[in-house]
Design a protein around this motif. Structure first.
Motif, PDB file in Angstrom:
ATOM      1  N   PHE A  45       2.161  -7.169   7.311  1.00  0.00           N
ATOM      2  CA  PHE A  45       0.846  -6.761   7.921  1.00  0.00           C
ATOM      3  C   PHE A  45       0.152  -7.849   8.897  1.00  0.00           C
ATOM      4  N   SER A  46       0.812  -8.732   9.270  1.00  0.00           N
ATOM      5  CA  SER A  46       0.241  -9.685  10.151  1.00  0.00           C
ATOM      6  C   SER A  46       1.509 -10.580  10.696  1.00  0.00           C
ATOM      7  N   ALA A  47       1.628 -10.469  12.206  1.00  0.00           N
ATOM      8  CA  ALA A  47       2.839 -11.110  12.715  1.00  0.00           C
ATOM      9  C   ALA A  47       2.509 -12.697  12.798  1.00  0.00           C
ATOM     10  N   SER A  48       1.328 -13.151  12.886  1.00  0.00           N
ATOM     11  CA  SER A  48       0.803 -14.366  13.102  1.00  0.00           C
ATOM     12  C   SER A  48       1.462 -15.426  12.030  1.00  0.00           C
ATOM     13  N   TRP A  49       1.505 -16.741  12.401  1.00  0.00           N
ATOM     14  CA  TRP A  49       1.996 -17.797  11.581  1.00  0.00           C
ATOM     15  C   TRP A  49       1.054 -18.612  11.298  1.00  0.00           C
ATOM     16  N   PRO A  50       0.784 -19.180  10.091  1.00  0.00           N
ATOM     17  CA  PRO A  50       1.547 -18.754   8.757  1.00  0.00           C
ATOM     18  C   PRO A  50       1.376 -17.359   8.494  1.00  0.00           C
ATOM     19  N   LEU A  51       2.279 -16.768   7.519  1.00  0.00           N
ATOM     20  CA  LEU A  51       2.167 -15.427   7.264  1.00  0.00           C
ATOM     21  C   LEU A  51       0.888 -15.060   6.308  1.00  0.00           C
ATOM     22  N   LYS A  52      -0.098 -13.999   6.866  1.00  0.00           N
ATOM     23  CA  LYS A  52      -1.132 -13.698   6.210  1.00  0.00           C
ATOM     24  C   LYS A  52      -0.933 -12.789   5.195  1.00  0.00           C
ATOM     25  N   SER A  53      -0.128 -11.816   5.197  1.00  0.00           N
ATOM     26  CA  SER A  53      -0.288 -10.666   4.247  1.00  0.00           C
ATOM     27  C   SER A  53       1.056 -10.033   4.326  1.00  0.00           C
ATOM     28  N   CYS A  54       1.569  -9.515   3.316  1.00  0.00           N
ATOM     29  CA  CYS A  54       3.049  -8.882   3.140  1.00  0.00           C
ATOM     30  C   CYS A  54       2.792  -8.144   1.691  1.00  0.00           C
ATOM     31  N   TYR A  55       3.762  -7.085   1.704  1.00  0.00           N
ATOM     32  CA  TYR A  55       3.849  -6.146   0.455  1.00  0.00           C
ATOM     33  C   TYR A  55       5.274  -5.990   0.396  1.00  0.00           C
ATOM     34  N   ILE A  56       6.066  -6.155  -0.548  1.00  0.00           N
ATOM     35  CA  ILE A  56       7.465  -6.017  -0.906  1.00  0.00           C
ATOM     36  C   ILE A  56       7.678  -4.871  -2.253  1.00  0.00           C
ATOM     37  N   GLY A  57       7.965  -3.821  -2.075  1.00  0.00           N
ATOM     38  CA  GLY A  57       7.927  -2.758  -3.076  1.00  0.00           C
ATOM     39  C   GLY A  57       8.020  -1.429  -2.879  1.00  0.00           C
ATOM     40  N   ASP A  58       7.673  -0.237  -3.645  1.00  0.00           N
ATOM     41  CA  ASP A  58       7.869   1.166  -3.541  1.00  0.00           C
ATOM     42  C   ASP A  58       6.795   1.679  -2.855  1.00  0.00           C
ATOM     43  N   TRP A  59       7.014   2.617  -1.894  1.00  0.00           N
ATOM     44  CA  TRP A  59       6.177   3.402  -1.139  1.00  0.00           C
ATOM     45  C   TRP A  59       6.295   5.055  -1.436  1.00  0.00           C
ATOM     46  N   LYS A  60       5.285   5.736  -1.286  1.00  0.00           N
ATOM     47  CA  LYS A  60       5.311   7.051  -1.454  1.00  0.00           C
ATOM     48  C   LYS A  60       4.388   7.680  -0.513  1.00  0.00           C
ATOM     49  N   ASN A  61       4.759   8.465   0.671  1.00  0.00           N
ATOM     50  CA  ASN A  61       4.131   9.000   1.555  1.00  0.00           C
ATOM     51  C   ASN A  61       3.186   7.954   2.425  1.00  0.00           C
ATOM     52  N   ASP A  62       3.994   6.963   2.651  1.00  0.00           N
ATOM     53  CA  ASP A  62       3.273   5.626   3.424  1.00  0.00           C
ATOM     54  C   ASP A  62       2.156   4.915   2.561  1.00  0.00           C
ATOM     55  N   LYS A  63       2.172   5.284   1.235  1.00  0.00           N
ATOM     56  CA  LYS A  63       1.211   4.378   0.408  1.00  0.00           C
ATOM     57  C   LYS A  63       1.975   3.600  -0.495  1.00  0.00           C
ATOM     58  N   LYS A  64       1.597   2.464  -1.111  1.00  0.00           N
ATOM     59  CA  LYS A  64       2.050   1.873  -2.099  1.00  0.00           C
ATOM     60  C   LYS A  64       2.094   2.598  -3.390  1.00  0.00           C
ATOM     61  N   ASP A  65       3.180   2.851  -3.966  1.00  0.00           N
ATOM     62  CA  ASP A  65       3.180   3.570  -5.236  1.00  0.00           C
ATOM     63  C   ASP A  65       4.529   3.338  -5.935  1.00  0.00           C
ATOM     64  N   GLY A  66       4.226   2.835  -7.195  1.00  0.00           N
ATOM     65  CA  GLY A  66       5.445   2.323  -7.881  1.00  0.00           C
ATOM     66  C   GLY A  66       5.386   0.839  -8.251  1.00  0.00           C
ATOM     67  N   LYS A  67       6.444   0.054  -8.168  1.00  0.00           N
ATOM     68  CA  LYS A  67       6.350  -1.324  -8.577  1.00  0.00           C
ATOM     69  C   LYS A  67       6.357  -2.135  -7.014  1.00  0.00           C
ATOM     70  N   GLY A  68       5.198  -3.077  -7.241  1.00  0.00           N
ATOM     71  CA  GLY A  68       5.488  -3.679  -5.967  1.00  0.00           C
ATOM     72  C   GLY A  68       4.803  -5.280  -5.957  1.00  0.00           C
ATOM     73  N   PHE A  69       4.928  -5.952  -5.085  1.00  0.00           N
ATOM     74  CA  PHE A  69       4.357  -7.332  -4.906  1.00  0.00           C
ATOM     75  C   PHE A  69       3.637  -7.534  -3.709  1.00  0.00           C
ATOM     76  N   GLN A  70       2.404  -7.970  -3.735  1.00  0.00           N
ATOM     77  CA  GLN A  70       1.755  -8.207  -2.437  1.00  0.00           C
ATOM     78  C   GLN A  70       1.130  -9.557  -2.499  1.00  0.00           C
ATOM     79  N   LEU A  71       0.974 -10.353  -1.308  1.00  0.00           N
ATOM     80  CA  LEU A  71       0.426 -11.544  -0.922  1.00  0.00           C
ATOM     81  C   LEU A  71      -0.807 -11.196   0.065  1.00  0.00           C
TER      82      LEU A  71
END
Length: 240
Positions: free
Chosen positions: A29-55
């Protein structure tokens, strides 16, 4: 009779639908360095849905279940410290982004709570181990002791009875373990307004046992109370 023509979907809408994230994805969610925010996991209709990891950008880390873009289900929330270690803050149930259900929470002062939550607050039955050595077990309401409960102080003294908005209120029993006495009565705003005090059978083995027998309580009239207060004032002035 005219034939019904199917409604055509615009090219823009079609491309928009195809661009929606579905399934497993990695998003930054941010291309600046250091990394500010990211999400790895499942999506459904462009929304986080299922299992996921967010920083998040504030170094909050969540790993667990998601639903419709919310933390929802079971998951762990932690904080990434300057030392790169992860301080576990909460693990348990979530409902629409808030702690709700059963879980365990760790606090900065070393306290730990295990029990029910509602709308991010300790609510219902739960146990709290305080960092100063105190322990509470009983009912909670909006983060405060409320209802039947037991509070054990670090010195061993124990209160069993009713609480109201975090304070002793109503009927209760206080065990003075350090003096070997038991106090039973009614409480108002953390103060025992009427009750009885008795020696326990093991009073003499207490760390700070009182004189025996307990001095008799006498009812004072207004004149005696005024005289006693005047003597206390005079005595304090003489010490100063």
């Amino acid at each position: 009779m005219p034939f019904l023509k199917p409604r055509k979907v615009s090219v823009t809408d079609t491309k928009f639908e195809k661009c929606k994230r579905n399934g497993w994805r990695k998003s930054i969610f941010s291309a600046s360095w250091p990394l500010k925010s990211c999400y790895i996991g499942d999506w459904k209709n462009d929304k986080k849905d299922g299992k996921g990891f967010q920083l998040s950008g504030t170094k909050w880390l969540y790993k667990g279940d998601w639903w419709n873009g919310y933390r929802h289900g079971y998951g762990m929330l932690g904080k990434v410290l300057e030392s790169k270690e992860i301080w576990k803050c909460y693990i348990g149930d979530w409902v629409k982004g808030k702690k709700q259900g059963f879980g365990g929470s760790w606090y900065i002062d070393g306290s730990y709570y295990e029990g029910n939550f509602w709308q991010n607050n300790r609510h219902g039955f739960g146990r709290m181990w305080y960092g100063n050595g105190d322990f509470y077990q009983g009912m909670w309401k909006m983060d405060l002791h409320h209802g039947d409960g037991m509070l054990v102080k670090a010195n061993g003294n124990r209160y069993e009875g009713y609480f109201f908005h975090g304070k002793k209120q109503g009927r209760g029993i206080y065990y003075h373990i350090n003096t070997g006495q038991i106090q039973e009565g009614c409480w108002d705003n953390d103060v025992c307004v009427v009750g009885t005090m008795e020696d326990l059978y093991w009073r003499q083995s207490a760390h700070h046992s009182t004189f025996y027998p307990i001095p008799e309580n006498k009812l004072l009239d207004s004149g005696d109370i005024i005289a006693r207060r005047e003597n206390e004032v005079i005595g304090s002035q003489a010490r100063d």
